[in-house]
Motif scaffolding. Structure first.
Motif, short mmCIF file in Angstrom:
data_model
loop_
_atom_site.label_atom_id
_atom_site.label_comp_id
_atom_site.label_asym_id
_atom_site.label_seq_id
_atom_site.Cartn_x
_atom_site.Cartn_y
_atom_site.Cartn_z
N PHE A 102 -10.83 2.69 4.89
CA PHE A 102 -10.73 4.05 4.34
C PHE A 102 -11.76 4.98 4.96
N MET A 103 -13.02 4.58 5.00
CA MET A 103 -14.07 5.47 5.49
C MET A 103 -13.92 5.77 6.98
N GLN A 104 -13.45 4.81 7.75
CA GLN A 104 -13.22 5.05 9.18
C GLN A 104 -12.09 6.06 9.37
N HIS A 105 -11.02 5.90 8.59
CA HIS A 105 -9.90 6.84 8.67
C HIS A 105 -10.32 8.23 8.18
N LEU A 106 -11.17 8.26 7.15
CA LEU A 106 -11.69 9.52 6.65
C LEU A 106 -12.51 10.24 7.72
N ASN A 107 -13.36 9.50 8.39
CA ASN A 107 -14.22 10.11 9.41
C ASN A 107 -13.41 10.62 10.59
N GLU A 108 -12.39 9.86 10.99
CA GLU A 108 -11.52 10.30 12.08
C GLU A 108 -10.80 11.59 11.71
N ALA A 109 -10.30 11.65 10.46
CA ALA A 109 -9.60 12.86 10.01
C ALA A 109 -10.55 14.06 9.96
N TRP A 110 -11.79 13.82 9.54
CA TRP A 110 -12.77 14.91 9.48
C TRP A 110 -13.03 15.50 10.87
N HIS A 111 -13.19 14.64 11.84
CA HIS A 111 -13.49 15.13 13.19
C HIS A 111 -12.28 15.80 13.85
N ARG A 112 -11.09 15.52 13.34
CA ARG A 112 -9.88 16.19 13.86
C ARG A 112 -9.61 17.51 13.15
N ALA A 113 -10.22 17.71 11.99
CA ALA A 113 -9.88 18.87 11.14
C ALA A 113 -10.26 20.19 11.82
N ASP A 114 -9.48 21.21 11.52
CA ASP A 114 -9.78 22.52 12.08
C ASP A 114 -10.90 23.18 11.27
N ALA A 115 -11.38 24.30 11.76
CA ALA A 115 -12.53 24.98 11.15
C ALA A 115 -12.25 25.40 9.71
N ALA A 116 -11.03 25.87 9.44
CA ALA A 116 -10.69 26.33 8.09
C ALA A 116 -10.73 25.17 7.09
N THR A 117 -10.19 24.02 7.52
CA THR A 117 -10.20 22.85 6.64
C THR A 117 -11.63 22.39 6.37
N ARG A 118 -12.44 22.35 7.41
CA ARG A 118 -13.82 21.90 7.24
C ARG A 118 -14.61 22.84 6.32
N GLN A 119 -14.35 24.12 6.45
CA GLN A 119 -15.04 25.08 5.59
C GLN A 119 -14.63 24.88 4.12
N ALA A 120 -13.33 24.64 3.90
CA ALA A 120 -12.84 24.45 2.54
C ALA A 120 -13.43 23.18 1.89
N LEU A 121 -13.83 22.20 2.71
CA LEU A 121 -14.31 20.92 2.20
C LEU A 121 -15.83 20.79 2.28
N GLU A 122 -16.50 21.87 2.65
CA GLU A 122 -17.93 21.82 2.92
C GLU A 122 -18.73 21.24 1.75
N GLN A 123 -18.34 21.57 0.52
CA GLN A 123 -19.11 21.17 -0.64
C GLN A 123 -18.81 19.76 -1.13
N CYS A 124 -17.76 19.16 -0.63
CA CYS A 124 -17.35 17.86 -1.18
C CYS A 124 -17.28 16.74 -0.15
N VAL A 125 -17.47 17.05 1.12
CA VAL A 125 -17.53 16.02 2.16
C VAL A 125 -18.97 15.96 2.66
#
Length: 407
Positions: A102-125
Motif C-alpha cells: 500500500f505505501m509503495q503504491h501510495l508514494n508512486e501515486a503521489w509522485h505522479r500527481a499533478d500540482a492541483a492534486t498535491r495542493q489539495a492533499l497538502e494537509q493530509c499527506v
C-alpha cells in the motif's frame, strides 16, 4: 471455543499496535521478525491497529465465527496509513484482505500527481525531506484523500466508510466485508515493505517459548550430551537413536537399535553424556508415532551441537530444544496439539497412546494430509519439521550440549 490471532511484524523495527476487543484492550509492541499471539473466543470482534508516531493507521478488523460459522475480516485505511498490513485466515491466501504494498503504491501515486492534486492533499499527506510519503491522515476526514487513494487501492482495502447509517457506501468497500472460509486462526502481517505473509507462515511463536522452567529440577551440562527434562508428573522413558549413516543433508534413520534408553522421573531432569560422534534423535519411548528431537553433538564445520524438533514421524506431545551455552537459542513448541486434533490426523500407538500420524509416510502408510494441515496451523514449519527438509530454525550450542524438554 477460541482461536488465535497471530500478529507478525516483518519489518526491521519494533511496531506498536492498538488492540481493540482482546488482550484487555492493551497495546502491544511486536519486535522485528516476531509474532504476538492473541486468543480470540468465538463470536468476539475487534481490531488490530498499527500506530505511527502515535497516529492510528492501517487496521485489521476481525469477527471470529460470525454469521454462518464464518470469520469476517477486512483491512481498513479509513483512519490512516503509515505501513503495509494484510489479514487472512492462516495458510489460506484466498481469504487475504489488504494491499501488501500500500505505501509503495501510495508514494508512486503521489509522485505522479499533478500540482492541483498535491495542493489539495497538502494537509493530509505527510512526507519526509525527500517528498516521500511517510503517513496519511484519516481518509474519512478528507474527501479529496479518499478519491486519491481510490486511484491505486480501490477494491484492495476499506477506503471509505462503507454502508453505514442509511448510506449505501462504496460497493468495492462493502465487498471487503465478505465472509472468509469457516472459523480458523487469523494471520495479521505488518511490514514497511511487502506485507505478504510467507507460505505456511504461521509459524512464529505459538505461544512464546520460555527457556526457563521453574517447576523442573535443573540438571547442568557436564560435557558433550543432552539435558533431558520431563514435564509430565509421572516417570517417562526416552530412547536415543544414533543414525546408521549421515550425509550432506541426508541420514539413515535408525528405527530398531536404541541406545541408551533413559528414564526421567516426573517433573525432573537428567544430563545424558553422549559421544561427540552422536548424530540422531531422542524420542519418548520406542514406539511410533512420536515427536523427535533431532541433533548432532559436534558438527564438523563449527564444533558445536545443533538440533531441531521434527514431527515427520508423528507427534506424541510438545517438545523444545535449546542451547545451554547462554546464547538463549530455542525452538519447538510447548502447547498440546494432540488432544484436540481431528481423528483423521490421529494414529494410535500399539500401546493405545493417542498421537498424530506421520506427515511423510512409513511402513504404516503414506503421509497423513489431515496431520499436515493440523500441524501447519498449530505449529508451523519454522518451529518444527512437518514436511520437507528446510524452513525450520536450527538451534546451535557452542558447548556441545543441548537441552530437550518433553511435555
Amino acid at each position: 471455543m477460541s482461536r488465535n490471532i497471530f500478529i507478525t511484524n516483518l519489518s526491521g523495527h519494533d511496531q506498536e499496535f492498538e488492540v481493540h476487543g482482546w488482550n484487555n484492550n492493551q497495546n502491544i509492541i511486536v519486535g522485528p521478525g516476531q509474532t504476538f499471539t492473541i486468543n480470540a473466543p468465538d463470536g468476539s470482534s475487534g481490531a488490530i491497529i498499527a500506530l505511527h508516531d502515535g497516529h492510528e493507521g492501517e487496521q485489521a478488523e476481525i469477527t471470529k465465527n460470525g454469521w454462518g460459522g464464518n470469520d469476517f475480516i477486512d483491512l481498513s485505511n479509513i483512519v490512516g496509513a503509515g505501513g503495509n498490513m494484510t489479514v487472512q485466515q492462516v495458510n489460506n491466501p484466498a481469504t487475504r484482505k489488504g494491499d501488501p504494498l500500500f505505501m509503495q503504491h501510495l508514494n508512486e501515486a503521489w509522485h505522479r500527481a499533478d500540482a492541483a492534486t498535491r495542493q489539495a492533499l497538502e494537509q493530509c499527506v505527510h512526507r519526509d525531506n525527500n517528498d516521500n510519503v511517510i503517513r496519511i491522515s484519516a481518509i474519512k476526514d478528507y474527501p479529496a484523500l479518499e478519491a486519491f487513494v481510490r486511484t491505486f487501492a480501490d477494491g484492495k482495502t476499506y477506503i471509505g466508510v462503507g454502508a453505514w447509517n442509511g448510506s449505501p457506501g462504496n460497493a468495492n468497500d462493502n465487498n471487503q466485508s465478505s465472509a472468509a472460509q469457516g472459523n480458523t486462526n487469523i494471520q495479521v502481517t505488518y511490514n514497511d515493505g511487502d506485507a505478504t505473509p510467507p507460505t505456511s507462515f504461521h509459524s512464529s511463536p505459538i505461544p512464546p517459548i520460555e527457556p526457563i522452567k521453574s517447576d523442573i529440577s535443573s540438571a547442568q551440562p557436564s560435557g558433550p550430551g543432552i539435558i533431558l527434562r520431563n514435564h509430565r508428573p509421572s516417570p517417562q522413558t526416552y530412547a536415543f537413536y544414533n543414525n546408521y549413516w549421515n550425509g550432506n543433508g541426508t541420514a539413515g534413520a535408525n528405527f530398531d537399535k536404541p541406545n541408551p534408553i533413559i528414564t526421567v522421573q516426573g517433573k525432573d531432569s537428567r544430563f545424558i553424556s553422549l559421544p561427540t560422534s552422536f548424530e540422531g534423535r531422542v524420542q519418548r519411548g520406542v514406539l511410533l508415532p512420536s515427536t523427535w528431537a533431532e541433533f548432532q553433538i559436534r558438527a564438523d564445520n563449527d564444533g558445536a551441537a545443533h538440533g531441531d524438533i521434527s514431527l515427520q514421524q508423528g507427534c506424541d506431545g510438545a517438545a523444545t530444544i535449546a542451547a545451554t551455552d547462554g546464547s538463549g537459542q530455542i525452538n519447538g513448541f510447548e502447547h498440546d496439539i494432540v488432544s484436540g486434533a481431528p481423528e483423521a490426523a490421529v494414529r494410535y500407538k500399539s500401546d493405545g497412546t493417542r498421537a498424530l500420524d506421520t506427515t511423510v509416510g512409513n511402513w504404516n502408510g503414506g503421509p497423513n494430509k489431515a496431520a499436515i494441515e493440523w500441524e501447519n496451523e498449530h505449529v508451523g514449519q519454522r518451529r518444527a519439521y512437518i514436511v520437507g527438509g528446510s524452513g525450520t530454525d536450527d538451534v546451535r550450542s557452542g558447548n556441545m550440549c543441548l537441552a530437550v524438554d518433553f511435555y
